[in-house]
Design a protein around this motif. Structure first.
Motif, mmCIF file in Angstrom:
data_model
loop_
_atom_site.group_PDB
_atom_site.id
_atom_site.type_symbol
_atom_site.label_atom_id
_atom_site.label_comp_id
_atom_site.label_asym_id
_atom_site.label_seq_id
_atom_site.Cartn_x
_atom_site.Cartn_y
_atom_site.Cartn_z
ATOM 1 N N ARG A 162 31.605 38.181 47.291
ATOM 2 C CA ARG A 162 31.960 36.773 47.483
ATOM 3 C C ARG A 162 33.137 36.602 48.438
ATOM 4 N NH1 ARG A 162 33.453 34.215 42.511
ATOM 5 N NH2 ARG A 162 33.759 32.454 43.892
ATOM 6 N N ILE B 55 30.068 41.978 42.757
ATOM 7 C CA ILE B 55 29.716 40.629 43.214
ATOM 8 C C ILE B 55 30.972 39.879 43.642
ATOM 9 C CG2 ILE B 55 28.839 38.374 42.462
ATOM 10 C CD1 ILE B 55 26.777 39.936 40.751
ATOM 11 N N GLY B 56 32.057 40.057 42.901
ATOM 12 C CA GLY B 56 33.319 39.422 43.284
ATOM 13 C C GLY B 56 33.786 39.855 44.657
ATOM 14 N N ASP C 224 29.922 44.928 33.743
ATOM 15 C CA ASP C 224 31.231 44.520 34.260
ATOM 16 C C ASP C 224 31.427 45.038 35.684
ATOM 17 O OD1 ASP C 224 33.813 43.326 34.087
ATOM 18 O OD2 ASP C 224 34.687 45.216 33.424
ATOM 19 N N ALA D 292 26.123 45.930 44.758
ATOM 20 C CA ALA D 292 25.973 45.289 43.448
ATOM 21 C C ALA D 292 24.561 45.495 42.906
ATOM 22 C CB ALA D 292 26.306 43.803 43.543
ATOM 23 N N LEU E 39 26.951 37.139 33.626
ATOM 24 C CA LEU E 39 27.216 38.546 33.358
ATOM 25 C C LEU E 39 28.240 38.731 32.248
ATOM 26 C CD1 LEU E 39 27.019 40.078 36.931
ATOM 27 C CD2 LEU E 39 25.328 40.190 35.086
ATOM 28 N N LEU F 231 26.122 32.804 42.962
ATOM 29 C CA LEU F 231 26.808 33.994 42.469
ATOM 30 C C LEU F 231 27.877 33.666 41.431
ATOM 31 C CD1 LEU F 231 26.951 36.029 45.759
ATOM 32 C CD2 LEU F 231 25.711 36.659 43.679
ATOM 33 N N ILE F 232 28.512 32.517 41.545
ATOM 34 C CA ILE F 232 29.477 32.103 40.521
ATOM 35 C C ILE F 232 28.762 31.928 39.185
ATOM 36 C CG2 ILE F 232 30.955 30.190 39.774
ATOM 37 C CD1 ILE F 232 31.779 29.905 42.765
ATOM 38 N N ASN G 34 29.558 42.867 38.068
ATOM 39 C CA ASN G 34 30.299 41.618 38.241
ATOM 40 C C ASN G 34 31.438 41.801 39.240
ATOM 41 O OD1 ASN G 34 31.058 38.964 37.819
ATOM 42 N ND2 ASN G 34 31.067 39.144 35.594
ATOM 43 N N SER G 35 32.124 42.915 39.160
ATOM 44 C CA SER G 35 33.226 43.186 40.090
ATOM 45 C C SER G 35 32.718 43.346 41.514
ATOM 46 C CB SER G 35 33.981 44.443 39.653
ATOM 47 O OG SER G 35 34.588 44.229 38.393
ATOM 48 N N GLN H 128 27.957 35.405 37.887
ATOM 49 C CA GLN H 128 29.128 36.092 37.339
ATOM 50 C C GLN H 128 29.424 35.610 35.924
ATOM 51 O OE1 GLN H 128 31.924 35.766 40.878
ATOM 52 N NE2 GLN H 128 32.284 37.872 40.217
ATOM 53 N N ASN H 129 29.273 34.321 35.685
ATOM 54 C CA ASN H 129 29.473 33.802 34.329
ATOM 55 C C ASN H 129 28.400 34.346 33.386
ATOM 56 O OD1 ASN H 129 31.316 31.653 32.996
ATOM 57 N ND2 ASN H 129 29.279 31.362 32.123
#
Length: 192
Positions: free
Chosen positions: A49, A45-46, A39, A132, A69, A62-63, A42-43, A66-67
């Protein structure tokens, strides 16, 4: 489908959390630590982005990651106990590993060859992708430790995916640095 109507349940006030499959584990349990670190990746990476204006190829990839993950978190939060499950658990599968490998190859094809190790930095997106990447490596270490723990199972596909993830994030960071042209390179012994 996941429905979250109430955010706090108070059931974790005793220092435990429920796995998807129902059993409760201590919040510092290795399995909980592993999916919590996923998690965290994932954050990060957010955040990366947010700095990707003009990088639609990376953002698209990356989208998807993220899914994936969230899938990986669900996989780790639903331990395989060897018994037939009441419902089909969400698991990372080989096609997800193959896709990320293909994306690594796609991004790496346009990069300048490396002549030294890369220091995290350059473009802000690249710096956050390196962050990340290091979190992904920590998640991988936790997942490997979990897989080697008696009574715990982590799928081969999940382990492959998290290993490829850090490779992808490294290549993506170089791609964000003008295809490697703006990489900040390590100069051994420079400050002696």
């Amino acid at each position: 489908m996941v429905t979250l109507n109430k955010i706090y349940t108070k059931t974790g006030d005793d220092g435990t959390t429920a796995l998807v499959s129902g059993p409760r584990r201590l919040k510092y349990d290795l399995r909980v630590e592993a999916y919590g670190t996923i998690d965290e990746v994932n954050s990060a990476i957010g955040v990366a982005r947010l700095h990707m204006q003009g990088m639609p190829v990376l953002e698209r990839m990356l989208i998807l990651i993220q899914n994936d993950l969230f899938d990986l978190g669900a996989d780790l939060a639903t331990p395989d106990d060897g018994k037939p499950p009441a419902h089909e658990p969400l698991r990372i599968i080989d096609t997800q590993v193959a896709r990320i490998e293909s994306e690594i190859d796609e991004l790496n094809a346009d990069l300048q060859p490396l002549k030294s190790f890369v220091l995290p930095g350059g473009h802000s997106a690249a710096a956050y992708l390196h962050l990340a990447r290091t979190i992904a490596r920590r998640a991988e270490r936790l997942m490997v430790e979990l897989a080697r723990t008696e009574g715990e199972i982590v799928s081969e596909a999940a382990l492959k995916y998290v290993n490829r993830l850090s490779d992808f994030l490294f290549v993506a960071a170089r791609h964000a640095n003008s295809h490697g042209n703006a990489d900040v390179l390590w100069v051994p012994g420079k400050n002696r």
